[in-house]
Scaffold this motif. Structure first.
Motif, mmCIF file in Angstrom:
data_model
loop_
_atom_site.group_PDB
_atom_site.id
_atom_site.type_symbol
_atom_site.label_atom_id
_atom_site.label_comp_id
_atom_site.label_asym_id
_atom_site.label_seq_id
_atom_site.Cartn_x
_atom_site.Cartn_y
_atom_site.Cartn_z
ATOM 1 N N TRP A 1 30.115 56.534 48.442
ATOM 2 C CA TRP A 1 30.591 55.555 47.465
ATOM 3 C C TRP A 1 31.138 54.333 48.201
ATOM 4 C CZ3 TRP A 1 29.413 55.978 42.545
ATOM 5 C CH2 TRP A 1 29.178 57.244 41.992
ATOM 6 N N LEU A 2 30.546 53.184 47.912
ATOM 7 C CA LEU A 2 30.989 51.933 48.525
ATOM 8 C C LEU A 2 32.042 51.294 47.623
ATOM 9 C CD1 LEU A 2 30.293 50.241 51.065
ATOM 10 C CD2 LEU A 2 28.767 48.896 49.587
ATOM 11 N N VAL A 3 33.201 51.006 48.180
ATOM 12 C CA VAL A 3 34.330 50.452 47.435
ATOM 13 C C VAL A 3 34.698 49.097 48.021
ATOM 14 C CG1 VAL A 3 36.790 50.744 46.889
ATOM 15 C CG2 VAL A 3 35.240 52.715 46.806
ATOM 16 N N CYS A 4 34.703 48.084 47.180
ATOM 17 C CA CYS A 4 35.230 46.780 47.570
ATOM 18 C C CYS A 4 36.713 46.753 47.226
ATOM 19 C CB CYS A 4 34.480 45.673 46.837
ATOM 20 S SG CYS A 4 35.064 44.000 47.204
ATOM 21 N N TYR A 5 37.538 46.286 48.152
ATOM 22 C CA TYR A 5 38.967 46.193 47.854
ATOM 23 C C TYR A 5 39.533 44.900 48.417
ATOM 24 C CZ TYR A 5 40.213 47.769 52.654
ATOM 25 O OH TYR A 5 40.385 47.879 54.005
ATOM 26 N N HIS A 6 40.706 44.524 47.899
ATOM 27 C CA HIS A 6 41.372 43.328 48.409
ATOM 28 C C HIS A 6 42.606 43.735 49.205
ATOM 29 C CE1 HIS A 6 43.371 44.063 44.469
ATOM 30 N NE2 HIS A 6 44.460 43.769 45.153
ATOM 31 N N GLY A 7 42.909 42.926 50.183
ATOM 32 C CA GLY A 7 44.153 43.061 50.920
ATOM 33 C C GLY A 7 44.841 41.717 50.966
ATOM 34 N N ALA A 8 46.152 41.728 50.984
ATOM 35 C CA ALA A 8 46.920 40.491 51.120
ATOM 36 C C ALA A 8 47.885 40.634 52.286
ATOM 37 C CB ALA A 8 47.694 40.185 49.830
ATOM 38 N N ASP A 9 48.044 39.541 53.019
ATOM 39 C CA ASP A 9 48.989 39.578 54.133
ATOM 40 C C ASP A 9 50.397 39.273 53.621
ATOM 41 O OD1 ASP A 9 49.278 36.804 53.866
ATOM 42 O OD2 ASP A 9 47.942 36.348 55.546
ATOM 43 N N PRO A 10 51.410 39.375 54.462
ATOM 44 C CA PRO A 10 52.781 39.113 53.993
ATOM 45 C C PRO A 10 52.991 37.713 53.437
ATOM 46 C CG PRO A 10 52.838 40.335 56.061
ATOM 47 C CD PRO A 10 51.405 39.938 55.836
ATOM 48 N N GLY A 11 52.102 36.762 53.776
ATOM 49 C CA GLY A 11 52.193 35.419 53.235
ATOM 50 C C GLY A 11 51.395 35.217 51.961
ATOM 51 N N HIS A 12 50.862 36.325 51.402
ATOM 52 C CA HIS A 12 50.138 36.327 50.118
ATOM 53 C C HIS A 12 48.770 35.668 50.193
ATOM 54 C CE1 HIS A 12 53.857 37.794 48.389
ATOM 55 N NE2 HIS A 12 54.486 36.722 48.820
#
Length: 348
Positions: A262-273
């Protein structure tokens, strides 16, 4: 996992805030972004998040929200004095109570080529219950059991929860209601049952103990959910190499089944948003097993319209489509909470 890359198909947004008409007289559209996406016949369907607010008046903060009037949830506007100094353009606290500065709904757009869209003038889903009193945001669409299941973030003064609606034709829609209570968001349903169970990804929100992470849950009927399990979290908390996902993390669109899993696209944010996009690979028979993850982001905010907008430095996807003939995967992403970009997922 294959060596995936995200390649922009355009250096300009394919949809802009100015392309969308306000749905309420006297309101203006502040942003049109973060679309859910699916294929219906020969059309690409997007469900845009459209953020609206009353036209600005100097020194006045006009807050749109749903309030009960004679027991009926009704669109109202609360007029407040604008705070002194700088404040978050999306959230404001007045007399100890938080409000959103805009009200979001879902707007339908259709396209034959996946690039040029006709956008409806009226909302597809507009806040209609008190658990949606601050808006409906960031939908995902999954085709499952012959229906299109739409999960979305339902926001109220009690926080963000997860709502569900179902349609067969994107002309009429049935609201199921809240399936995960606040605080939770970023729900993506798998497009088939696994071992006889419905399965979804979700992101419970945490306080001082714990950090943002993606969880797995399962259900017998697609409405009542249990067996919640931690799946993965941001690695930037312990390894500076992954600072790009050290602040926030959450699932994107519905997972796609590949020959690897299963291929999952996800988002990440750094501490500066600043938000970026990445991939994870889950076992096809037991998605609680994480086989692989991106070691660096596949897409980061680099272009001016991805870096400047209602909320800057954001690329965020909750919609992709896989073309049946070619197998190509097109990723629709919100940019700076102001427009929509398009990229293709490719491999070396």
């Amino acid at each position: 996992m294959r060596n995936y890359k995200l390649r922009r198909l355009s250096n300009q947004p394919i949809l802009k805030t100015s392309d969308v008409k306000p749905s309420v007289e006297g309101f203006e559209v502040l942003g049109a972004f973060n679309p859910a996406a699916c294929l219906v016949g020969d059309e690409v369907i997007l469900l845009l998040r459209v953020a609206e607010a009353p036209k600005a008046e100097k020194g006045v903060l006009s807050i749109p929200l749903i309030e009960e009037q004679d027991g009926v949830p009704t669109l109202t506007v609360k007029h407040l004095a604008e705070p002194d100094g700088d404040y978050d353009p999306r959230v404001v606290t007045v007399h100890g109570k938080q409000y959103l500065t805009s009200l979001s709904h879902l707007r339908l757009a259709r396209s034959k080529d996946g690039i040029t869209f006709d956008i409806d003038d009226e909302p597809f889903l507009f806040p209609a219950r008190m658990d949606e009193s601050y808006g409906i945001e960031d939908a995902r669409i999954t085709h499952l059991d012959g229906k299109y299941w739409i999960t979305y973030t339902a926001v109220s003064e009690h926080g963000p929860g997860v709502g569900l609606a179902v349609t067969t034709d994107f002309r009429t829609v049935d609201r199921v209601g809240m399936i995960l209570p606040p605080p939770n968001k970023d729900v993506a349903l798998f497009p088939r049952q696994i071992n006889g169970k419905y399965v979804l990804l979700h992101r419970p929100m945490v306080s001082d103990i714990g950090k943002p992470s993606v969880w797995l849950a399962e259900s017998e009927d697609g409405i009542h959910w249990g067996n919640h399990r931690f799946l993965f979290g941001g690695r930037g908390l312990t390894d500076p190499q992954y600072a790009w996902e050290g602040g926030k993390i959450g699932a994107g669109p519905e997972p796609i089944l590949t020959d690897e899993g299963w291929l999952v696209c996800y988002h990440g944010a750094d501490p500066g948003h600043a938000y970026s996009l990445a991939l994870a690979l889950l076992d096809k028979n037991d998605p609680s097993i994480v086989l692989d993850r991106s070691h660096e982001p596949l897409l980061t905010p680099e272009l001016d319209w991805e870096r400047v907008g209602f909320f800057p430095n954001v690329v965020f996807s909750n919609g992709w489509v896989q073309w049946p003939d070619s197998g190509k995967i097109w990723v629709y992403y919100g940019a700076a909470d102001s427009g929509v970009g398009l990229a293709e997922l490719v491999t070396d």
